[in-house]
Design a protein around this motif. Structure first.
Motif, PDB file in Angstrom:
ATOM      1  N   LYS A 216       0.838  -1.201   0.000  1.00  0.00           N
ATOM      2  CA  LYS A 216       0.000   0.000   0.000  1.00  0.00           C
ATOM      3  C   LYS A 216       0.872   1.250   0.000  1.00  0.00           C
ATOM      4  O   LYS A 216       0.613   2.217  -0.727  1.00  0.00           O
ATOM      5  N   GLU A 220       1.044   4.362  -2.839  1.00  0.00           N
ATOM      6  CA  GLU A 220       0.853   5.769  -2.473  1.00  0.00           C
ATOM      7  C   GLU A 220       2.077   6.594  -2.860  1.00  0.00           C
ATOM      8  O   GLU A 220       1.958   7.734  -3.335  1.00  0.00           O
ATOM      9  N   GLU A 232      -7.055   5.299  -8.933  1.00  0.00           N
ATOM     10  CA  GLU A 232      -8.254   5.355  -8.091  1.00  0.00           C
ATOM     11  C   GLU A 232      -7.814   5.119  -6.656  1.00  0.00           C
ATOM     12  O   GLU A 232      -7.506   3.985  -6.269  1.00  0.00           O
ATOM     13  N   VAL A 233      -7.786   6.194  -5.894  1.00  0.00           N
ATOM     14  CA  VAL A 233      -7.255   6.122  -4.532  1.00  0.00           C
ATOM     15  C   VAL A 233      -8.033   5.132  -3.674  1.00  0.00           C
ATOM     16  O   VAL A 233      -7.445   4.311  -2.953  1.00  0.00           O
ATOM     17  N   ASP A 234      -9.376   5.180  -3.732  1.00  0.00           N
ATOM     18  CA  ASP A 234     -10.197   4.309  -2.888  1.00  0.00           C
ATOM     19  C   ASP A 234      -9.977   2.831  -3.202  1.00  0.00           C
ATOM     20  O   ASP A 234      -9.937   1.986  -2.304  1.00  0.00           O
ATOM     21  N   LYS A 235      -9.834   2.544  -4.495  1.00  0.00           N
ATOM     22  CA  LYS A 235      -9.666   1.142  -4.905  1.00  0.00           C
ATOM     23  C   LYS A 235      -8.198   0.728  -4.988  1.00  0.00           C
ATOM     24  O   LYS A 235      -7.886  -0.460  -5.141  1.00  0.00           O
ATOM     25  N   GLU A 236      -7.292   1.720  -4.910  1.00  0.00           N
ATOM     26  CA  GLU A 236      -5.851   1.462  -5.025  1.00  0.00           C
ATOM     27  C   GLU A 236      -5.529   0.743  -6.331  1.00  0.00           C
ATOM     28  O   GLU A 236      -4.877  -0.296  -6.363  1.00  0.00           O
TER      29      GLU A 236
END
Length: 275
Positions: A216, A220, A232-236
Motif C-alpha cells: 500500500k 501511495e 483510483e485512490v479508494d480502490k488502489e
C-alpha cells in the motif's frame, strides 16, 4: 607474447585458429577494473565502470577454452580464405583473455592510404578493426570475467543471456493480474515490450519482499511522485494505457523516485546501485 585466436562460425570440431602472434600488445589491461560491480540488468554503467562475473569457470555458459591452460599448439594457422567466417577473436596475454566480437563493420576490404613514415597504398587487403576496448576480458588468476554490455558478448558465451532476465509471457500475465493494475482498452500483455518485461521481472522479486502494508505504501509513493498516472485512490488501482505508463509504475515499485535534499527537486533514477 600475445596470441590472437579466431573463432570460426561454421567450424564445429576445431573452430579456433591462430591469426597472429607477436610481442606487440593488442589490448591494454584497463586500469578501472577495481570498482567493477556484479551484473545488474537495469544498471547503466558510467564510462569508467565494468560489470563482473566472479567464479566464472564454474558458470554453465563459460566456454571450454578458458577452463584449461592456454597452449599455442592447439591452434593451427588460419586459412586466409576463411577470415570472412570469423565470429569473434580473443587475445591471450599474460594470463588474460581479451574477447572481441567481429561484426561486418570490423572487417574491411577497401583501398587505403597508409600514413606512416612513408605513405603507401594498401590495395584492399582484408583487415580486421581492433576496438580500443575488448567486449570482455577474463583474468585467469582471479577467475573473473569483466564486460560492459551483456548483449555484446552473448554470441561469445552461449547461454549467458539468462542473466539478461526478462519476464516470460506467463509471468507478465500473472503480474498484470495484481489487484493494483488495470490495463487500458488499447493496451495488453502482448504489447509489453522487452525493457518493461525486464522491469517486470525485477518488480516481481521486489513485491515478494513486501507485506500488505508495504504494498500500500509503495502505491501511495508512486501516486505521490507520478500523479500523471490514472489512479483510483479508494480502490488502489492504477490504470495503465501504454508502455510509458507501465514504465513509470514499475519505477515506482522499485522506489526510483526521490527528492533532492537541498533544492527539493523531484527526480527519477534511471539507474541504481546498492551501497
Amino acid at each position: 607474447m600475445d596470441y590472437l585466436i579466431a573463432k570460426l562460425k561454421k567450424e564445429k570440431e576445431n573452430p579456433y585458429e591462430k591469426l597472429w602472434s607477436g610481442d606487440t600488445e593488442i589490448y591494454e589491461m584497463p586500469e578501472d577494473l577495481g570498482g567493477a560491480i556484479p551484473y545488474e540488468a537495469d544498471r547503466k554503467l558510467d564510462d569508467d565502470e565494468w560489470f563482473k562475473i566472479e567464479n566464472f569457470t564454474n558458470q554453465e555458459y563459460c566456454i571450454d577454452i578458458i577452463k584449461s591452460e592456454f597452449r599455442t599448439p592447439l591452434y593451427p594457422e588460419i586459412n586466409k580464405a576463411r577470415t570472412s567466417e570469423i565470429e569473434f577473436i580473443f587475445d591471450y596475454s599474460n594470463g588474460v583473455y581479451y574477447f572481441q566480437r567481429i561484426l561486418k563493420r570490423n572487417l574491411l576490404v577497401q583501398k587505403r592510404l597508409t600514413l606512416g613514415d612513408n605513405i603507401s597504398l594498401d590495395n584492399g587487403e582484408r583487415s580486421i578493426v581492433i576496438n580500443d576496448l575488448p567486449d570482455a576480458l577474463f583474468v585467469v588468476e582471479s577467475n573473473i570475467l569483466y564486460f560492459k554490455k551483456l548483449e555484446n558478448i552473448t554470441a561469445i558465451f552461449n547461454g549467458i543471456e539468462i542473466m539478461y532476465k526478462e519476464a516470460t509471457k506467463e509471468e507478465t500475465e500473472d503480474f498484470v493480474k495484481n489487484s493494483f493494475i488495470e490495463l487500458g482498452q488499447n493496451y495488453s500483455v502482448d504489447k509489453i515490450k522487452t525493457m518493461n518485461r525486464k522491469r517486470i521481472a525485477m518488480a516481481i522479486e521486489t513485491l515478494k519482499t513486501f507485506d500488505n502494508n508495504q504494498r500500500k505504501e509503495v502505491l501511495e509513493y508512486t501516486h505521490k511522485y507520478y500523479p500523471h498516472l490514472e489512479y483510483e485512490v479508494d480502490k488502489e488501482i492504477f490504470t495503465i494505457n501504454n508502455e510509458n505508463e507501465m514504465k513509470y509504475l514499475l519505477w515506482g515499485i522499485e522506489q526510483r523516485y526521490y527528492t533532492t535534499p537541498i533544492t527539493k527537486e523531484k527526480r527519477v533514477a534511471n539507474s541504481v546501485s546498492r551501497i
